[in-house]
Write an enzyme that holds these catalytic residues in place. Structure first.
Site, PDB file in Angstrom:
ATOM      1  N   ASP A 256       0.974  -1.233   0.101  1.00  0.00           N
ATOM      2  CA  ASP A 256       0.077  -0.052   0.100  1.00  0.00           C
ATOM      3  C   ASP A 256       0.863   1.358   0.182  1.00  0.00           C
ATOM      4  O   ASP A 256       1.714   1.658   0.828  1.00  0.00           O
ATOM      5  CB  ASP A 256      -1.057  -0.061   1.117  1.00  0.00           C
ATOM      6  CG  ASP A 256      -1.864   1.230   1.496  1.00  0.00           C
ATOM      7  OD1 ASP A 256      -2.692   1.120   0.482  1.00  0.00           O
ATOM      8  OD2 ASP A 256      -1.524   2.103   2.181  1.00  0.00           O
ATOM      9  N   ALA A 257       0.537   2.315  -0.981  1.00  0.00           N
ATOM     10  CA  ALA A 257       1.320   3.471  -1.079  1.00  0.00           C
ATOM     11  C   ALA A 257       1.207   4.227   0.379  1.00  0.00           C
ATOM     12  O   ALA A 257       2.091   5.063   0.710  1.00  0.00           O
ATOM     13  CB  ALA A 257       0.984   4.252  -2.394  1.00  0.00           C
TER      14      ALA A 257
END
Length: 305
Positions: A256-257
């Site tokens: 996840d960014a």
DNA sequence: ATCCAGGAACTGT
DNA sequence: ACAGTTCATGGA
């Protein structure tokens, strides 16, 4: 699950490790959210249970949560399902003492817990909503994701207006199973996302995909594998859904960014950590990696819009 | 303009 | 199994 029905409201009795105000911060994180509204410290949310559409006014009244019904009272056998929804939504089945204990070995988590104590993973109990919201959010910034969701909900969802405010229900999979890709393209969904979303809707309408059958599998890997068999669902989406919908506290969307950005800021790194580095950082998060992720996400909207 | 967003499927090796 | 490419758009 602990709850009491009173004459004019429903009272939920959460576990001790819960802070309604912290959860309100999360719920208020986007001004574009259409599935609930926050007014004067209460959350207003429309819920459909069987054929009943009920407006809830949810307020904290420490240590309880009070549910009022501004429009009309539910039928008496619906109270329990409302209580269940709230219980799941706030993830009250988890005993956060386990998380706090695990975090005692991790300086960064300790500092996050000191700030956000009582915050719980706010879930998305509805599988169709969880899956399609995750798909909508793939590879775009969160602001645009909310724009797309708003268009989607306002185009295909049911609504109800009360005292000048309009409340929305997320579109049903029955409805979305019948639309065409072009209708979503018109809302600026990419062709592929449109295909994924309609595909999920059709699988659910056919009864091939249900929350119950996923949960029946008990173990992490088989559930993840089943989710990833769905077109449009990769590792990130599978973990996101396990975290937000299936209430698996160790689900971990490691790619996840937002997680990467939060780790960079919390640890003062020069650049975002690589996956292998995150595995090292998360060594002490075992069994609670969803909670660690959620608290890290929380750290990103210190001053949000 | 260029790069990155709460990625995943597809294609070629 | 693995790496590179494509999808599509908004924000910084």
């Amino acid at each position: 699950m602990k709850w009491k029905r009173h004459e004019s409201y429903l009272e939920i009795l959460p576990p001790k490790e819960f802070d309604f105000k912290e959860c309100l911060v999360f719920l208020g994180r986007s001004s574009q959210e259409v599935l609930h509204q926050i007014k004067a410290g209460s959350v207003y949310k429309l819920l459909k249970i069987k054929d009943e559409t009920i407006l809830l006014k949810i307020s904290g009244s420490s240590p309880s949560i009070l549910i009022e019904f501004p429009i009309q009272f539910p039928s008496s056998n619906t109270y329990e399902e409302i209580a269940e929804y709230i219980w799941e939504w706030f993830d009250f089945d988890q005993d956060l003492n386990g998380f706090y204990q695990a975090a005692s070995k991790d300086e960064m988590l300790q500092s996050l817990i000191a700030k956000y104590k009582g915050l719980r993973v706010i879930g998305i109990p509805d599988l169709f909503e969880a899956l399609t919201w995750a798909i909508i959010g793939q590879q775009i910034n969160l602001g645009f994701a909310y724009t797309l969701k708003k268009r989607f909900v306002e185009q295909f969802g049911e609504s109800l207006t009360f005292e000048g405010d309009t409340y929305w229900l997320y579109p049903s999979y029955e409805k979305i199973a019948q639309i065409r890709v072009e209708e979503l393209r018109g809302l600026q969904f990419t062709r592929r996302k449109a295909e994924y979303i309609i595909g999920v809707a059709r699988a659910m309408a056919n009864g091939k995909l249900t929350k119950a059958s996923l949960l029946q599998q008990k173990e992490y890997q088989p559930i993840k594998k089943s989710l990833m068999a769905i077109r449009g669902v990769g590792a990130w989406t599978a973990d996101y859904v396990m975290m937000k919908c299936l209430q698996i506290p160790d689900a971990f969307p490691i790619a996840d960014a937002g997680l990467h950005q939060a780790l960079k800021l919390q640890l003062g790194l020069k650049q975002k950590p690589a996956i292998e580095e995150i595995n090292v950082i998360a060594a002490n998060w075992e069994n609670w990696r969803a909670y660690a992720t959620f608290y890290l996400w929380r750290s990103l909207y210190e001053s949000n819009k």
